[in-house]
Design a protein around this motif. Structure first.
Motif, mmCIF file in Angstrom:
data_model
loop_
_atom_site.group_PDB
_atom_site.id
_atom_site.type_symbol
_atom_site.label_atom_id
_atom_site.label_comp_id
_atom_site.label_asym_id
_atom_site.label_seq_id
_atom_site.Cartn_x
_atom_site.Cartn_y
_atom_site.Cartn_z
ATOM 1 N N LYS A 161 0.832 -1.205 0.000
ATOM 2 C CA LYS A 161 0.000 0.000 0.000
ATOM 3 C C LYS A 161 0.868 1.258 0.000
ATOM 4 C CE LYS A 161 -3.539 0.286 2.781
ATOM 5 N NZ LYS A 161 -4.665 0.641 1.882
ATOM 6 N N LEU A 162 1.961 1.234 0.729
ATOM 7 C CA LEU A 162 2.875 2.373 0.751
ATOM 8 C C LEU A 162 3.481 2.602 -0.630
ATOM 9 C CD1 LEU A 162 4.662 1.638 4.139
ATOM 10 C CD2 LEU A 162 3.289 3.678 3.643
ATOM 11 N N GLY A 163 3.884 1.502 -1.283
ATOM 12 C CA GLY A 163 4.436 1.623 -2.623
ATOM 13 C C GLY A 163 3.426 2.172 -3.610
ATOM 14 N N ASP A 164 2.187 1.683 -3.519
ATOM 15 C CA ASP A 164 1.121 2.168 -4.403
ATOM 16 C C ASP A 164 0.838 3.644 -4.166
ATOM 17 O OD1 ASP A 164 0.916 -0.378 -5.438
ATOM 18 O OD2 ASP A 164 -0.847 -0.928 -4.228
ATOM 19 N N ALA A 165 0.858 4.058 -2.890
ATOM 20 C CA ALA A 165 0.592 5.461 -2.558
ATOM 21 C C ALA A 165 1.691 6.365 -3.103
ATOM 22 C CB ALA A 165 0.466 5.616 -1.040
ATOM 23 N N SER A 187 5.269 11.091 0.079
ATOM 24 C CA SER A 187 6.608 11.421 -0.394
ATOM 25 C C SER A 187 7.545 10.219 -0.256
ATOM 26 C CB SER A 187 7.182 12.589 0.404
ATOM 27 O OG SER A 187 7.463 12.201 1.733
ATOM 28 N N PHE A 188 8.642 10.244 -1.007
ATOM 29 C CA PHE A 188 9.625 9.159 -0.953
ATOM 30 C C PHE A 188 10.234 9.056 0.438
ATOM 31 C CE2 PHE A 188 13.980 7.549 -1.409
ATOM 32 C CZ PHE A 188 13.709 6.307 -1.976
ATOM 33 N N ASP A 205 8.876 9.844 3.301
ATOM 34 C CA ASP A 205 7.901 9.256 4.229
ATOM 35 C C ASP A 205 7.758 7.759 4.001
ATOM 36 O OD1 ASP A 205 7.393 11.632 5.518
ATOM 37 O OD2 ASP A 205 5.649 12.146 4.286
ATOM 38 N N VAL A 206 7.831 7.327 2.729
ATOM 39 C CA VAL A 206 7.791 5.893 2.432
ATOM 40 C C VAL A 206 9.012 5.208 3.037
ATOM 41 C CG1 VAL A 206 7.970 4.165 0.604
ATOM 42 C CG2 VAL A 206 6.409 6.088 0.338
ATOM 43 N N THR A 207 10.173 5.834 2.899
ATOM 44 C CA THR A 207 11.409 5.264 3.432
ATOM 45 C C THR A 207 11.323 5.090 4.946
ATOM 46 O OG1 THR A 207 12.704 6.275 1.659
ATOM 47 C CG2 THR A 207 13.903 5.570 3.621
ATOM 48 N N ILE A 208 10.808 6.108 5.619
ATOM 49 C CA ILE A 208 10.662 6.039 7.080
ATOM 50 C C ILE A 208 9.674 4.943 7.467
ATOM 51 C CG2 ILE A 208 9.778 7.269 9.097
ATOM 52 C CD1 ILE A 208 10.880 9.843 7.816
ATOM 53 N N ALA A 209 8.555 4.869 6.761
ATOM 54 C CA ALA A 209 7.534 3.864 7.072
ATOM 55 C C ALA A 209 8.063 2.447 6.844
ATOM 56 C CB ALA A 209 6.287 4.114 6.221
ATOM 57 N N LEU A 210 8.790 2.239 5.753
ATOM 58 C CA LEU A 210 9.351 0.915 5.490
ATOM 59 C C LEU A 210 10.415 0.556 6.518
ATOM 60 C CD1 LEU A 210 9.617 0.928 1.587
ATOM 61 C CD2 LEU A 210 7.925 -0.231 3.009
#
Length: 254
Positions: free
Chosen positions: A86-90, A97-98, A100-105
Motif C-alpha cells: 500500500k505504501l508503494g502504491d501510494a 513522499s519518498f 515518508d515511504v522510506t521512514i515507514a518501510l
C-alpha cells in the motif's frame, strides 16, 4: 519529531540483531478481545499508525492486536506485506513522499525484527538440518521479501543468514567460511537480471562444491516477460517447495 530525526532513529535500531532484541513489553492497555475479526479495520489502523505514528506507538498497536487474538503469523506474513505494498502504491500515485515511504518501510523492518522471536516461538518445533545464505543483491531496492523469507526460514529452525548492502569481500568471506545447503537470492526487479547472473556466476566460482542457487522474490512472477535468462538452479517463491526439491532432511525437536 522531525522526519530526518525519525529516519535516523529508524536507521540506528534497524541494525539490531533480531535474535537478541529485548522481549516484548508488557501490554499497557487491558482490553477485552474483540468478538469479531475485521481484517480491513486492522489494516487501516496499522497502516495509519506506521505512516504517521512513532515506533513505540506501532509496537503497542501490534501488542494490542495480538491481545485481541490476531496471530503473529497473520501480522508479519499478511498485514505488514500488505501495508508495504500500500505504501508503494501510494508513492506511485504521488500520495506520499519518498522520504515518508522510506521512514515507514524502516518501521516495518524494525517491527519484523522486534517481533521475530515471538513469531519463531509460535511455529512448529521442527526443523530442517539446513544452513542457507539469503542474499539481496546490490542495487535491489526491495528488501522486505528477503527479510521475510529469512525470518520464516529461521522459524522453521533453519540456520539462515541474510546479507545485503554488503561491503567488499564480505560476501566472499561468508561463502568461504561456511558450507551452505543452498543459497537464496531475493529480487523484485527485472532490471536486476544481469546483476543476478553475475552474482550467481561469482558464487559458483568461489564455492568448490556445487551449491544450488535459488531465486525468490517478485521477480519470479515477471522475469519471463523480459529477454533475460536467469542463471540459477531453481526459481520459486515457495520455501517448502524448494526444501522438498532439494530433499533436505526433516527432524523433530524433542
Amino acid at each position: 519529531m522531525s522526519s530526518s530525526k525519525e529516519l535516523k532513529r529508524i536507521e540506528n535500531i534497524s541494525n539490531v540483531n533480531p535474535l537478541v532484541l529485548e522481549t516484548l513489553e508488557k501490554l499497557v492497555e487491558k482490553s477485552k478481545p474483540l468478538s469479531t475479526f475485521n481484517f480491513d479495520s486492522d489494516l487501516k489502523k496499522l497502516y495509519f499508525s506506521i505512516k504517521s505514528k512513532s515506533i513505540k506507538t506501532n509496537e503497542k498497536l501490534i501488542d494490542k492486536l495480538i491481545r485481541y487474538g490476531r496471530s503473529i503469523e497473520l501480522i508479519l506474513d499478511s498485514y505488514l506485506p500488505t501495508i508495504a505494498k500500500k505504501l508503494g502504491d501510494a508513492w506511485v500515485a504521488d500520495k506520499i513522499s519518498f522520504s515518508d515511504v522510506t521512514i515507514a518501510l524502516g518501521k516495518i523492518q524494525f517491527l519484523n525484527s522486534k517481533f521475530e522471536p515471538l513469531y519463531i516461538s509460535c511455529l512448529n518445533s521442527a526443523y530442517y538440518k539446513t544452513k542457507t545464505l539469503i542474499i539481496i543483491p546490490k542495487g535491489e531496492d526491495h528488501t522486505y521479501g528477503g527479510i521475510a523469507a529469512t525470518r520464516k526460514l529461521r522459524g522453521m529452525g533453519i540456520d539462515a543468514f541474510l546479507i545485503f548492502e554488503f561491503k567488499k569481500n564480505e560476501l566472499e568471506n561468508l561463502l568461504f567460511e561456511r558450507n551452505y545447503d543452498f543459497i537464496g537470492i531475493s529480487s523484485a526487479n527485472n532490471f536486476m537480471i544481469e546483476k543476478i547472473n553475475h552474482l550467481s556466476t561469482k558464487i559458483s566460482d568461489i564455492i568448490e562444491r556445487k551449491t544450488p542457487v535459488v531465486l525468490g522474490g517478485n521477480l519470479v512472477n515477471t522475469y519471463k516477460k523480459t529477454n533475460g535468462n536467469l542463471k540459477v538452479d531453481f526459481i520459486t517463491q515457495n520455501l517448502e517447495e524448494i526444501l522438498n526439491q532439494l530433499s533436505l532432511k526433516y527432524k523433530k525437536v524433542n
